[in-house]
Design a protein around this motif. Structure first.
Motif, mmCIF file in Angstrom:
data_model
loop_
_atom_site.group_PDB
_atom_site.id
_atom_site.type_symbol
_atom_site.label_atom_id
_atom_site.label_comp_id
_atom_site.label_asym_id
_atom_site.label_seq_id
_atom_site.Cartn_x
_atom_site.Cartn_y
_atom_site.Cartn_z
ATOM 1 N N VAL A 188 0.841 -1.201 0.000
ATOM 2 C CA VAL A 188 0.000 0.000 0.000
ATOM 3 C C VAL A 188 0.873 1.247 0.000
ATOM 4 C CG1 VAL A 188 -1.588 1.329 1.410
ATOM 5 C CG2 VAL A 188 -2.027 -1.058 1.006
ATOM 6 N N PHE A 189 1.921 1.210 0.837
ATOM 7 C CA PHE A 189 2.833 2.358 0.917
ATOM 8 C C PHE A 189 3.490 2.617 -0.436
ATOM 9 C CE2 PHE A 189 5.248 4.290 4.708
ATOM 10 C CZ PHE A 189 5.276 5.513 4.079
ATOM 11 N N LEU A 190 3.979 1.542 -1.046
ATOM 12 C CA LEU A 190 4.650 1.683 -2.341
ATOM 13 C C LEU A 190 3.667 2.135 -3.403
ATOM 14 C CD1 LEU A 190 7.584 1.108 -2.925
ATOM 15 C CD2 LEU A 190 6.921 -1.055 -3.927
ATOM 16 N N GLY A 191 2.438 1.600 -3.345
ATOM 17 C CA GLY A 191 1.426 1.993 -4.325
ATOM 18 C C GLY A 191 1.120 3.472 -4.219
ATOM 19 N N VAL A 192 0.970 3.959 -2.980
ATOM 20 C CA VAL A 192 0.699 5.390 -2.802
ATOM 21 C C VAL A 192 1.869 6.212 -3.304
ATOM 22 C CG1 VAL A 192 0.353 7.164 -1.073
ATOM 23 C CG2 VAL A 192 -0.922 5.072 -0.921
ATOM 24 N N ALA A 193 3.097 5.730 -3.013
ATOM 25 C CA ALA A 193 4.286 6.469 -3.451
ATOM 26 C C ALA A 193 4.318 6.576 -4.972
ATOM 27 C CB ALA A 193 5.546 5.776 -2.929
ATOM 28 N N ILE A 194 4.005 5.473 -5.650
ATOM 29 C CA ILE A 194 4.050 5.498 -7.115
ATOM 30 C C ILE A 194 2.923 6.362 -7.662
ATOM 31 C CG2 ILE A 194 3.771 4.030 -9.144
ATOM 32 C CD1 ILE A 194 5.291 1.891 -7.589
ATOM 33 N N LEU A 195 1.750 6.283 -6.978
ATOM 34 C CA LEU A 195 0.629 7.138 -7.370
ATOM 35 C C LEU A 195 1.026 8.604 -7.268
ATOM 36 C CD1 LEU A 195 -2.370 6.468 -8.102
ATOM 37 C CD2 LEU A 195 -2.929 7.254 -5.804
ATOM 38 N N CYS A 196 1.787 8.929 -6.216
ATOM 39 C CA CYS A 196 2.238 10.302 -6.057
ATOM 40 C C CYS A 196 3.156 10.712 -7.194
ATOM 41 C CB CYS A 196 2.967 10.473 -4.722
ATOM 42 S SG CYS A 196 1.874 10.477 -3.322
ATOM 43 N N ILE A 197 3.993 9.779 -7.644
ATOM 44 C CA ILE A 197 4.872 10.109 -8.777
ATOM 45 C C ILE A 197 4.031 10.413 -10.006
ATOM 46 C CG2 ILE A 197 6.573 9.181 -10.387
ATOM 47 C CD1 ILE A 197 7.906 7.821 -8.193
ATOM 48 N N VAL A 198 2.978 9.571 -10.202
ATOM 49 C CA VAL A 198 2.146 9.769 -11.383
ATOM 50 C C VAL A 198 1.403 11.096 -11.306
ATOM 51 C CG1 VAL A 198 0.155 8.857 -12.623
ATOM 52 C CG2 VAL A 198 1.908 7.307 -11.790
ATOM 53 N N LEU A 199 0.844 11.393 -10.124
ATOM 54 C CA LEU A 199 -0.004 12.579 -10.003
ATOM 55 C C LEU A 199 0.814 13.853 -9.867
ATOM 56 C CD1 LEU A 199 -2.863 11.347 -7.665
ATOM 57 C CD2 LEU A 199 -2.932 11.705 -10.123
ATOM 58 N N GLN A 200 1.852 13.827 -8.988
ATOM 59 C CA GLN A 200 2.532 15.065 -8.631
ATOM 60 C C GLN A 200 3.929 15.165 -9.240
ATOM 61 O OE1 GLN A 200 -0.387 16.319 -7.022
ATOM 62 N NE2 GLN A 200 0.956 17.165 -5.457
ATOM 63 N N GLY A 201 4.479 14.030 -9.634
ATOM 64 C CA GLY A 201 5.804 14.079 -10.226
ATOM 65 C C GLY A 201 6.925 13.792 -9.245
ATOM 66 N N THR A 202 6.622 13.696 -7.928
ATOM 67 C CA THR A 202 7.672 13.443 -6.948
ATOM 68 C C THR A 202 7.255 12.282 -6.061
ATOM 69 O OG1 THR A 202 7.836 15.826 -6.871
ATOM 70 C CG2 THR A 202 9.265 14.615 -5.405
ATOM 71 N N LEU A 203 8.247 11.546 -5.563
ATOM 72 C CA LEU A 203 7.955 10.421 -4.678
ATOM 73 C C LEU A 203 7.356 10.933 -3.368
ATOM 74 C CD1 LEU A 203 8.582 7.258 -4.424
ATOM 75 C CD2 LEU A 203 10.455 7.984 -3.000
ATOM 76 N N LEU A 204 6.236 10.328 -2.964
ATOM 77 C CA LEU A 204 5.597 10.623 -1.679
ATOM 78 C C LEU A 204 5.247 12.099 -1.501
ATOM 79 C CD1 LEU A 204 7.600 8.304 0.658
ATOM 80 C CD2 LEU A 204 5.217 8.126 0.112
ATOM 81 N N ASP A 205 4.939 12.788 -2.609
ATOM 82 C CA ASP A 205 4.452 14.163 -2.522
ATOM 83 C C ASP A 205 2.927 14.079 -2.637
ATOM 84 O OD1 ASP A 205 3.996 16.798 -2.592
ATOM 85 O OD2 ASP A 205 4.847 17.144 -4.588
ATOM 86 N N TYR A 206 2.283 13.918 -1.457
ATOM 87 C CA TYR A 206 0.853 13.617 -1.473
ATOM 88 C C TYR A 206 0.048 14.784 -2.049
ATOM 89 C CZ TYR A 206 2.559 10.375 2.069
ATOM 90 O OH TYR A 206 3.260 9.433 2.739
ATOM 91 N N PRO A 207 -1.003 14.474 -2.816
ATOM 92 C CA PRO A 207 -1.914 15.551 -3.239
ATOM 93 C C PRO A 207 -2.616 16.163 -2.022
ATOM 94 C CG PRO A 207 -2.744 13.404 -3.915
ATOM 95 C CD PRO A 207 -1.365 13.192 -3.416
ATOM 96 N N GLN A 208 -2.711 17.486 -1.992
ATOM 97 C CA GLN A 208 -3.082 18.184 -0.766
ATOM 98 C C GLN A 208 -4.481 17.840 -0.265
ATOM 99 O OE1 GLN A 208 -0.575 19.744 0.714
ATOM 100 N NE2 GLN A 208 -1.979 19.668 2.420
ATOM 101 N N GLU A 209 -5.423 17.595 -1.180
ATOM 102 C CA GLU A 209 -6.793 17.382 -0.696
ATOM 103 C C GLU A 209 -7.016 15.978 -0.158
ATOM 104 O OE1 GLU A 209 -6.921 17.472 -5.286
ATOM 105 O OE2 GLU A 209 -5.868 18.454 -3.665
ATOM 106 N N TRP A 210 -6.122 15.040 -0.493
ATOM 107 C CA TRP A 210 -6.303 13.651 -0.064
ATOM 108 C C TRP A 210 -5.367 13.245 1.065
ATOM 109 C CZ3 TRP A 210 -10.340 10.944 -1.611
ATOM 110 C CH2 TRP A 210 -10.963 11.318 -2.800
#
Lengths: 91, 237, 109, 110
Positions: B176-198
């Protein structure tokens, strides 16, 4: 900070230090384990007193963790001592 | 220490031990110097943490540091825990006794009373981690305590559970942690840079998954070996 | 300031004690205990550098987070080391008993 | 000021007990005693973290140090003792060595 609560906690801490003698000199293993169990109970008391004395509510959670998990070591010990007495075949 | 008794037995002065003692006294002197020279300001990052606290999505500064500001650190640490289980499983098989001793009535009552409370409290700790003390590690540790309580009682149904569930649970946290990290790369462009609203929801999701996997990790470490129904080798005895 | 110093010195003494026991004791379980004591000393020093009195401002959370991860890792490392020690003793014990048996049969022949 | 001084006394008692525990733990010959001392050591460490105003760390230590490491060590001890039935809990290698040499000597004599 409350003077009374902290001094009570100090007294219980001293009783823990005195209880160490039972761990060090206890003739059987069960004595030692029971002394450690007593330390757990004293720890709960100290945490509750400090929670009142230092005005920190979070310490109540720590006391709850102590109370929940203190039994684990004793249960493990009892299972182990029982194995020894009942003569389970050893390799 | 035990060294003293052995020392007395052999000779009066063991030269190697004396050398070690000298070196350790030297090291102690050095370290006391260091301690006396310390100015006790912490890491110096406290002000930065306080400044960006609002953006982290949680109110507790320790949880913010663990999961947001130094999230990569925690991600790798969860992997380290998984590696410990892999190491233990590759070393030996869990020592299940051939004739397990049935737990007595008092012990069964203790397990029935304590284990659900522990599980409940562990999830409470995970939830509480966002604003007070608590979090994935503490919750996972209490959950591990519940598992150890059941393991040590040698409940008979425990051995019949397929280890597939165990493996899925162990992997849930890192995945789950890795999935979120990769999702952050896709959405924001940086590892573990969470989207602010989520960010709050994501952190809670990660924490819950990590707590489950840490609890199972501790239980596996306590069990001390791989489970009986090995997926690789089938049932060998 | 006094409190920080006190706890740091306590951590230092724990570290030194653990180090000496690690070198001087030979039993594997005692070595694992010694490593644990050493780790605790380091954690105590780390936390003591961040401590401030009540009312003296916010406490730096970064050392706390580091020590938190450190404790969890040290427990898992301890468990791994314990299993390793068990395995070492199992294998060395087995080889020793086999050796003894061989010796004995050899002497019997 | 009064409560500040009593807190200092609390610190001193706590640290000296911790150091005493660690010392006894590392030099006791009975390994089971050392394990029990380690359990109480973890417990007092949790109190020290509380005193250092680190409740997160104290929670983790209370669950791991005081709760889980004890069973870990106890089960490992049992596993090792099952192998070593006669050399129970004694941490003196000299005795073991002398025992072994004695055993082999006896067998050689046989």
């Amino acid at each position: 900070m409350s003077y009374l609560h902290i001094s009570c906690a100090l007294i219980i801490l001293c009783s823990i230090a005195a209880g160490m003698i039972r761990i060090l000199s206890g003739p059987t293993a069960a004595d030692r384990m029971m002394a450690a169990q007593l330390f757990g109970t004293c720890g709960v008391a100290i945490l509750l007193l400090l929670a009142k004395g230092m005005d920190t509510i979070v310490l109540l959670d720590i006391a709850l963790v102590f109370a929940l998990l203190a039994a684990l070591a004793t249960i493990t010990f009892v299972r182990r001592a029982w194995h020894e007495q009942s003569g389970v075949p050893r390799r | 220490m035990t060294a003293r008794s052995t020392q007395n037995k052999r000779k009066r002065f063991d030269p190697v031990l004396l050398l070690v003692l000298l070196l350790i006294v030297f090291l102690t002197g050095l370290l006391v110097q260091v301690i006396l020279a310390t100015d006790y300001l912490g890491s110096g990052l406290g002000d930065d943490v306080a400044r960006f606290q609002d953006l982290s999505g949680v109110e507790s500064p320790v949880t913010a540091v663990l999961l947001n500001f130094r999230g990569y650190d925690t991600l790798l640490e969860v992997m380290v825990l998984l590696m410990a289980v892999v190491g233990v499983w590759s070393l030996t098989r869990a020592p299940f006794p051939k004739k397990p001793i049935e737990p007595g009535p008092i012990q069964l009552a203790v397990v029935r009373l304590l284990a659900p409370l522990m599980v409940l409290f562990s999830f409470y700790l995970v939830w509480q981690g966002s604003h007070l003390a608590g979090g994935a590690f503490q919750g996972g540790a209490v959950l591990g305590g519940a598992c150890v309580l059941m393991l040590v009682s040698e409940l008979p149904w425990l051995k019949n559970i397929s280890s597939r569930f165990l493996r899925i649970g162990l992997l849930s946290g890192p995945l789950v942690f890795l999935g979120v990290a990769i999702l952050c790369i896709v959405l924001q462009g940086t590892l573990l840079d969470y989207p602010q609203e989520w960010v709050g929801t994501l952190l809670l999701l990660i924490e819950t998954a990590c707590a489950v996997s840490i609890g199972l990790t501790l239980a596996c470490l306590f069990a001390g070996g791989r489970p009986k129904d090995d997926l690789s080798g089938g049932r060998k005895r | 300031m006094i409190t920080n110093m006190l706890y740091s010195l306590g951590g230092l003494l724990l570290f030194i004690m653990g180090l000496f026991a690690l070198i001087a004791c030979s039993h594997p379980l005692r070595k694992i205990l010694a490593v644990n004591v050493m780790a605790t000393g380091v954690f105590l020093i780390l936390i003591a550098t961040a401590y401030k009195q009540a009312g003296a401002g916010e406490i730096d959370p970064v050392p706390h987070a580091m020590v938190l991860t450190g404790i969890v890792v040290s427990v898992s490392v301890t468990a791994l080391a314990l299993i390793l020690a068990c395995r070492v003793q199992e294998t060395s014990n087995r080889s020793l008993s086999q050796q003894r048996k061989n010796d004995f049969t050899g002497a019997g022949e | 000021m009064m409560s500040y001084s009593i807190l200092t006394v609390f610190d001193i008692v706590l640290i000296s007990t911790l150091l005493w525990l660690a010392w006894k733990m590392l030099r006791s010959e009975d390994i089971f005693k050392a394990v029990v001392l380690f359990i109480s050591f973890g417990l007092l460490m949790a109190l020290a973290w509380v005193r250092m105003r680190a409740p997160d760390v104290a929670l983790a230590e209370a669950a791991l140090g005081a709760g889980l490491t004890g069973p870990l060590f106890l089960s490992a001890l049992r596993r090792m003792e099952r192998l070593h039935k006669d050399e129970r809990r004694v941490d003196i290698d000299e005795e073991r060595k002398s025992d072994r040499t004695l055993d082999t000597k006896q067998k050689e004599a046989l």
